[in-house]
Design a protein around this motif. Sequence first.
Motif, PDB file in Angstrom:
ATOM      1  N   HIS A 190      -7.125   4.886  -2.674  1.00 21.64           N
ATOM      2  CA  HIS A 190      -7.979   6.065  -2.717  1.00 21.64           C
ATOM      3  C   HIS A 190      -9.448   5.773  -2.408  1.00 21.64           C
ATOM      4  N   ASP A 191      -9.803   4.501  -2.268  1.00 27.90           N
ATOM      5  CA  ASP A 191     -11.142   4.130  -1.830  1.00 27.90           C
ATOM      6  C   ASP A 191     -11.184   4.259  -0.311  1.00 27.90           C
ATOM      7  N   PRO A 192     -12.032   5.130   0.246  1.00 23.27           N
ATOM      8  CA  PRO A 192     -12.067   5.306   1.705  1.00 23.27           C
ATOM      9  C   PRO A 192     -12.302   4.013   2.468  1.00 23.27           C
ATOM     10  N   SER A 193     -12.947   3.042   1.839  1.00 21.11           N
ATOM     11  CA  SER A 193     -13.175   1.763   2.511  1.00 21.11           C
ATOM     12  C   SER A 193     -11.987   0.822   2.370  1.00 21.11           C
ATOM     13  N   ARG A 194     -10.969   1.233   1.602  1.00 13.90           N
ATOM     14  CA  ARG A 194      -9.785   0.408   1.380  1.00 13.90           C
ATOM     15  C   ARG A 194      -8.529   1.264   1.624  1.00 13.90           C
ATOM     16  N   PRO A 195      -8.335   1.785   2.839  1.00 12.86           N
ATOM     17  CA  PRO A 195      -7.207   2.690   3.098  1.00 12.86           C
ATOM     18  C   PRO A 195      -5.886   1.928   3.264  1.00 12.86           C
ATOM     19  N   PRO A 196      -4.765   2.612   3.076  1.00  6.80           N
ATOM     20  CA  PRO A 196      -3.472   1.977   3.345  1.00  6.80           C
ATOM     21  C   PRO A 196      -3.199   1.926   4.846  1.00  6.80           C
ATOM     22  N   THR A 197      -3.083   0.731   5.386  1.00  6.13           N
ATOM     23  CA  THR A 197      -2.747   0.518   6.790  1.00  6.13           C
ATOM     24  C   THR A 197      -1.582  -0.464   6.845  1.00  6.13           C
ATOM     25  N   VAL A 198      -0.981  -0.645   8.006  1.00 11.20           N
ATOM     26  CA  VAL A 198       0.209  -1.485   8.135  1.00 11.20           C
ATOM     27  C   VAL A 198      -0.066  -2.885   7.581  1.00 11.20           C
ATOM     28  N   GLY A 199       0.797  -3.300   6.684  1.00 13.55           N
ATOM     29  CA  GLY A 199       0.627  -4.603   6.044  1.00 13.55           C
ATOM     30  C   GLY A 199      -0.232  -4.589   4.797  1.00 13.55           C
ATOM     31  N   TRP A 200      -0.910  -3.466   4.513  1.00 15.96           N
ATOM     32  CA  TRP A 200      -1.722  -3.275   3.310  1.00 15.96           C
ATOM     33  C   TRP A 200      -2.887  -4.264   3.170  1.00 15.96           C
ATOM     34  N   PRO A 201      -3.555  -4.686   4.230  1.00 17.25           N
ATOM     35  CA  PRO A 201      -4.619  -5.679   4.053  1.00 17.25           C
ATOM     36  C   PRO A 201      -5.755  -5.200   3.157  1.00 17.25           C
ATOM     37  N   TYR A 202      -6.109  -3.909   3.259  1.00 13.78           N
ATOM     38  CA  TYR A 202      -7.223  -3.408   2.450  1.00 13.78           C
ATOM     39  C   TYR A 202      -6.820  -3.220   0.991  1.00 13.78           C
ATOM     40  N   LEU A 203      -5.538  -2.900   0.750  1.00 11.63           N
ATOM     41  CA  LEU A 203      -5.077  -2.789  -0.632  1.00 11.63           C
ATOM     42  C   LEU A 203      -5.084  -4.167  -1.296  1.00 11.63           C
ATOM     43  N   VAL A 204      -4.711  -5.186  -0.528  1.00 16.13           N
ATOM     44  CA  VAL A 204      -4.788  -6.546  -1.054  1.00 16.13           C
ATOM     45  C   VAL A 204      -6.239  -6.912  -1.347  1.00 16.13           C
ATOM     46  N   ASP A 205      -7.145  -6.554  -0.434  1.00 21.86           N
ATOM     47  CA  ASP A 205      -8.577  -6.792  -0.684  1.00 21.86           C
ATOM     48  C   ASP A 205      -8.997  -6.150  -2.003  1.00 21.86           C
ATOM     49  N   GLU A 206      -8.525  -4.929  -2.238  1.00 20.51           N
ATOM     50  CA  GLU A 206      -8.901  -4.192  -3.446  1.00 20.51           C
ATOM     51  C   GLU A 206      -8.476  -4.950  -4.697  1.00 20.51           C
ATOM     52  N   LEU A 207      -7.258  -5.486  -4.680  1.00 18.68           N
ATOM     53  CA  LEU A 207      -6.772  -6.229  -5.840  1.00 18.68           C
ATOM     54  C   LEU A 207      -7.519  -7.547  -5.998  1.00 18.68           C
ATOM     55  N   VAL A 208      -7.736  -8.265  -4.910  1.00 20.65           N
ATOM     56  CA  VAL A 208      -8.448  -9.543  -4.980  1.00 20.65           C
ATOM     57  C   VAL A 208      -9.861  -9.338  -5.510  1.00 20.65           C
ATOM     58  N   GLU A 209     -10.550  -8.337  -5.010  1.00 20.21           N
ATOM     59  CA  GLU A 209     -11.921  -8.080  -5.455  1.00 20.21           C
ATOM     60  C   GLU A 209     -11.955  -7.666  -6.925  1.00 20.21           C
ATOM     61  N   PHE A 210     -10.953  -6.892  -7.351  1.00 16.34           N
ATOM     62  CA  PHE A 210     -10.888  -6.489  -8.756  1.00 16.34           C
ATOM     63  C   PHE A 210     -10.732  -7.720  -9.651  1.00 16.34           C
ATOM     64  N   VAL A 211      -9.799  -8.599  -9.290  1.00 15.34           N
ATOM     65  CA  VAL A 211      -9.559  -9.789 -10.105  1.00 15.34           C
ATOM     66  C   VAL A 211     -10.789 -10.701 -10.111  1.00 15.34           C
ATOM     67  N   ASN A 212     -11.396 -10.882  -8.957  1.00 16.31           N
ATOM     68  CA  ASN A 212     -12.559 -11.769  -8.877  1.00 16.31           C
ATOM     69  C   ASN A 212     -13.743 -11.248  -9.680  1.00 16.31           C
ATOM     70  N   ALA A 213     -13.781  -9.945  -9.917  1.00  8.88           N
ATOM     71  CA  ALA A 213     -14.885  -9.356 -10.686  1.00  8.88           C
ATOM     72  C   ALA A 213     -14.651  -9.432 -12.190  1.00  8.88           C
ATOM     73  N   LEU A 214     -13.448  -9.828 -12.610  1.00 17.69           N
ATOM     74  CA  LEU A 214     -13.155  -9.898 -14.041  1.00 17.69           C
ATOM     75  C   LEU A 214     -13.869 -11.086 -14.662  1.00 17.69           C
ATOM     76  N   PRO A 215     -14.358 -10.919 -15.888  1.00 12.74           N
ATOM     77  CA  PRO A 215     -14.937 -12.078 -16.583  1.00 12.74           C
ATOM     78  C   PRO A 215     -13.854 -13.100 -16.873  1.00 12.74           C
ATOM     79  N   ARG A 216     -14.167 -14.357 -16.749  1.00  8.66           N
ATOM     80  CA  ARG A 216     -13.178 -15.416 -16.970  1.00  8.66           C
ATOM     81  C   ARG A 216     -13.129 -15.756 -18.455  1.00  8.66           C
ATOM     82  N   LEU A 217     -12.521 -14.834 -19.215  1.00 10.06           N
ATOM     83  CA  LEU A 217     -12.494 -14.998 -20.661  1.00 10.06           C
ATOM     84  C   LEU A 217     -11.158 -15.544 -21.152  1.00 10.06           C
TER      85      LEU A 217
END
Length: 279
Positions: free
Chosen positions: A39-66
Motif C-alpha cells: 500500500h506504499d506507493p513507493s513500494r508497489p506489487p510488481t512481478v517478483g515482489w522486489p519492492y515488497l521485499v524492500d519493505e520488509l527488509v527496511e522494516f526489519v533494519n529499522a527495528l532496535p536490536r534489543l
Amino acid sequence: MPDTLVLSHANGFPLPVYRRVLEALAPEFDGTGVPRFGHDPSRPPTVGWPYLVDELVEFVNALPRLGERLWLVGHSLGGYLSLLAAERLHPRVAGIVLLDSPIIAGISAAAVRLGRATGLDRWMMPLEATRQRRRHWPDIEAAHAHYAAKPAFARWDPRVLRDYAAHGTTADGRGGRELLFDRDVEFRIYRSLPTARVGDAARRLGIPVAFIGGRRSREVRSVGMAATRALVGERLSWVEGSHLFPMERPDETAAALRSAIAGMRDPAAATAPPQRRRA
C-alpha cells in the motif's frame, strides 16, 4: 529479554488480524510486523515482489536490536517474503517459520508462469473472488455479520473474526467502514507471485527453516510438498485447519510456532516431535 519475532501477513489480511497469535506468544517473543504490504506507493506489487521485499527488509533494519534473536515468520505471502528478505538480512536472522507457504517448484511453478502469461491464473488463484470482494459496510457490526455468514470465515476463532471486522476495515470518511486492504493491491500481489526466485533463495539460505501447515489446506494440496520437505527436512508440523489456520486456531498456531522455534534454537529442545502427514 524476549526474542524479536517479525510476522508477515497473508495477502489480503493485514497484521492486526494476527493479534491473537502474537499475544499468545508473549512474553517470550516481542511480535511485530509490516501492517500491510503493497500500500506504499513507493513500494508497489510488481512481478517478483522486489519492492515488497524492500519493505520488509527496511522494516526489519529499522527495528532496535534489543532481542537476543530475530525470527521471521510468514503466512502464505508473508512466508515467501520472509525467505526473500532473509537473503539480505542474514546473518541477523536466526531462523524462519513458514505458515502454509509451500515452496512452488517444478510443475506447479511452470503452471503459475503459464497461467500468468495466458490469463488462466484466474482459475488457479482467487483472482476473480478478490476483484468481487465487498468493500463497504455501514458499520463494524455489519462487516462482522457479513463475514460470519460465510462458511470459510465461520470457522475462524470468534475473537479473530471480531478483530478482522474492527481492524481489517477502516473508517471510510462517510460514517461507514471499508476494507483496510485494497482489493486491487491484493489482486496485483496474486498476479505477480514469484516462483523460481523464492525456490532459489530458499536453497541458498544458510539458516534453519521450519514449515507449519494446515491439515486441510487446499493450497498445500495443489502445490505439493516435495520442494518444501527438501528445504525443511524434519522441521515440519501441522495444525488442524485450512490455509487460514492462524485465524481459525490462533492459540494452537502460537504453540506450534513456539515448538518450531525451540527446535531451531536447539533440535533437542523442541516440545513435541513433528507430526508427519502426506500432502
